[in-house]
Design a protein around this motif. Structure first.
Motif, PDB file in Angstrom:
ATOM      1  N   ALA A 174     -68.076 -54.037  33.019  1.00 44.04           N
ATOM      2  CA  ALA A 174     -68.449 -53.564  31.685  1.00 44.04           C
ATOM      3  C   ALA A 174     -67.422 -52.580  31.148  1.00 44.04           C
ATOM      4  CB  ALA A 174     -69.835 -52.907  31.740  1.00 44.04           C
ATOM      5  N   GLN A 175     -66.936 -51.684  31.995  1.00 46.24           N
ATOM      6  CA  GLN A 175     -65.935 -50.702  31.566  1.00 46.24           C
ATOM      7  C   GLN A 175     -64.633 -51.383  31.174  1.00 46.24           C
ATOM      8  OE1 GLN A 175     -65.912 -48.229  35.071  1.00 46.24           O
ATOM      9  NE2 GLN A 175     -67.424 -46.800  34.230  1.00 46.24           N
ATOM     10  N   THR A 176     -64.257 -52.422  31.924  1.00 46.93           N
ATOM     11  CA  THR A 176     -63.029 -53.160  31.620  1.00 46.93           C
ATOM     12  C   THR A 176     -63.142 -53.864  30.273  1.00 46.93           C
ATOM     13  OG1 THR A 176     -62.600 -53.511  33.981  1.00 46.93           O
ATOM     14  CG2 THR A 176     -61.457 -54.952  32.428  1.00 46.93           C
ATOM     15  N   THR A 177     -64.270 -54.518  30.045  1.00 53.76           N
ATOM     16  CA  THR A 177     -64.491 -55.194  28.762  1.00 53.76           C
ATOM     17  C   THR A 177     -64.434 -54.195  27.611  1.00 53.76           C
ATOM     18  OG1 THR A 177     -65.848 -56.919  29.794  1.00 53.76           O
ATOM     19  CG2 THR A 177     -66.137 -56.551  27.427  1.00 53.76           C
ATOM     20  N   ASP A 178     -65.088 -53.064  27.775  1.00 50.01           N
ATOM     21  CA  ASP A 178     -65.087 -52.034  26.731  1.00 50.01           C
ATOM     22  C   ASP A 178     -63.682 -51.507  26.488  1.00 50.01           C
ATOM     23  OD1 ASP A 178     -66.570 -50.030  24.997  1.00 50.01           O
ATOM     24  OD2 ASP A 178     -65.554 -48.681  26.393  1.00 50.01           O
ATOM     25  N   LEU A 179     -62.916 -51.277  27.560  1.00 48.63           N
ATOM     26  CA  LEU A 179     -61.551 -50.763  27.431  1.00 48.63           C
ATOM     27  C   LEU A 179     -60.675 -51.728  26.646  1.00 48.63           C
ATOM     28  CD1 LEU A 179     -59.326 -48.698  28.300  1.00 48.63           C
ATOM     29  CD2 LEU A 179     -58.984 -50.149  30.329  1.00 48.63           C
ATOM     30  N   GLU A 199     -61.572 -54.193  24.579  1.00 50.70           N
ATOM     31  CA  GLU A 199     -62.010 -54.334  23.186  1.00 50.70           C
ATOM     32  C   GLU A 199     -61.657 -53.094  22.366  1.00 50.70           C
ATOM     33  OE1 GLU A 199     -66.150 -55.179  23.597  1.00 50.70           O
ATOM     34  OE2 GLU A 199     -65.826 -57.353  23.862  1.00 50.70           O
ATOM     35  N   ARG A 200     -61.768 -51.918  22.982  1.00 51.38           N
ATOM     36  CA  ARG A 200     -61.483 -50.677  22.250  1.00 51.38           C
ATOM     37  C   ARG A 200     -59.993 -50.490  22.005  1.00 51.38           C
ATOM     38  NH1 ARG A 200     -63.415 -47.589  25.708  1.00 51.38           N
ATOM     39  NH2 ARG A 200     -61.526 -46.715  26.630  1.00 51.38           N
ATOM     40  N   ASP A 249     -58.656 -54.447  20.614  1.00 48.14           N
ATOM     41  CA  ASP A 249     -59.473 -55.128  19.597  1.00 48.14           C
ATOM     42  C   ASP A 249     -59.542 -56.629  19.852  1.00 48.14           C
ATOM     43  OD1 ASP A 249     -61.175 -55.110  17.401  1.00 48.14           O
ATOM     44  OD2 ASP A 249     -59.548 -55.519  15.980  1.00 48.14           O
ATOM     45  N   ASP A 286     -69.794 -58.421  30.407  1.00 48.26           N
ATOM     46  CA  ASP A 286     -70.291 -57.145  29.891  1.00 48.26           C
ATOM     47  C   ASP A 286     -70.951 -56.305  30.975  1.00 48.26           C
ATOM     48  OD1 ASP A 286     -72.648 -58.478  30.371  1.00 48.26           O
ATOM     49  OD2 ASP A 286     -73.401 -58.360  28.316  1.00 48.26           O
TER      50      ASP A 286
END
Length: 235
Positions: free
Chosen positions: A202-207, A209-210, A213, A232
């Motif tokens: 989840a942290q990797t996906t968030d990183l 995407e943030r 983009d 996620d």
């Protein structure tokens, strides 16, 4: 004949036998350039690359002086003739010995974790040389691949601590590298820590995407699916 060793990762270093040898910086540049090239080079090409803003005659003179310095310090380090010069095959170069991704594909590599410290090191840090730019990036990519291979080897050998250390070292080099995050997730799963694996997914996906983009790659999502974890982080 005393063994000659050349260090390029983490900074320049030259050893003849067990003795550290000091070289003037211009001689260091020549020796490093020849070591990275791995094959004999025409002398005029070496002079043009290392002294690009110097006229032909003085540049050749600089090269002759540097080569003389190298031969005085390490007599067996160079091969060549009147037109070419190259690093002797008898010289042990850390760049060539360590940056071999296939070396870290076997489980026996898990016993060689001292190389982890070497793989963290950049190629000749602090050197501002145009001819180094591509080679430094090439070495960076190979270092990450070697660390990922080392992590998987450690998992195979049951050395989860080593696997996690190697994965984090790869992530330090490039925090957005999906494959480095993936080997860490695989290490957590091998250790029976599915919750930790899901959290890092989840942290990797968030990183990604943030910072970029974009969504994680299909390969990342497919591997998460095969491990029973959504990208996620949902188990």
């Amino acid at each position: 004949m005393a063994e000659t060793s050349l260090q390029l990762l983490g900074g320049f270093g030259l050893q003849v036998g067990q003795r550290d040898v000091h070289l003037p910086f211009q001689a260091q540049r020549v020796l490093a350039y020849l070591a990275i090239g791995e094959s004999p080079v025409m002398r005029h090409q070496v002079a043009a690359q290392l002294w690009p803003f110097t006229h032909h005659g003085p540049a050749q003179g600089n090269l002759r002086t540097a080569l003389w310095r190298v031969r005085q310090a390490a007599p067996s380090a160079l091969d060549g003739d009147r037109e070419t010069v190259g690093l002797s095959g008898r010289v042990l170069v850390d760049l060539r010995q360590v940056l071999r991704p296939h070396r870290w594909a076997a489980s026996t590599a898990a016993r060689d974790l001292e190389a982890l410290l070497v793989l963290r090191r950049d190629l000749l840090p602090g050197w501002d040389e145009d001819w180094l730019l591509v080679e430094r990036e090439r070495a960076r990519q190979l270092r990450m691949r070697c660390l990922e291979g080392l992590s998987r080897s450690c998992v195979q050998a049951g050395n989860i601590t080593g696997a996690i250390e190697a994965a984090y070292a790869a992530m330090e080099i490039e925090p957005l590298r999906e494959s480095a995050h993936l080997v860490l997730i695989e290490a957590h799963i091998a250790d029976g820590n599915r919750a930790e694996a899901a959290l890092h997914a989840a942290q990797t996906t968030d990183l990604i995407e943030r910072e970029l983009d974009i969504a994680p790659s299909p390969q990342f999502r497919e591997r998460m699916h095969s491990l029973g974890i959504a990208s996620d982080g949902t188990p």
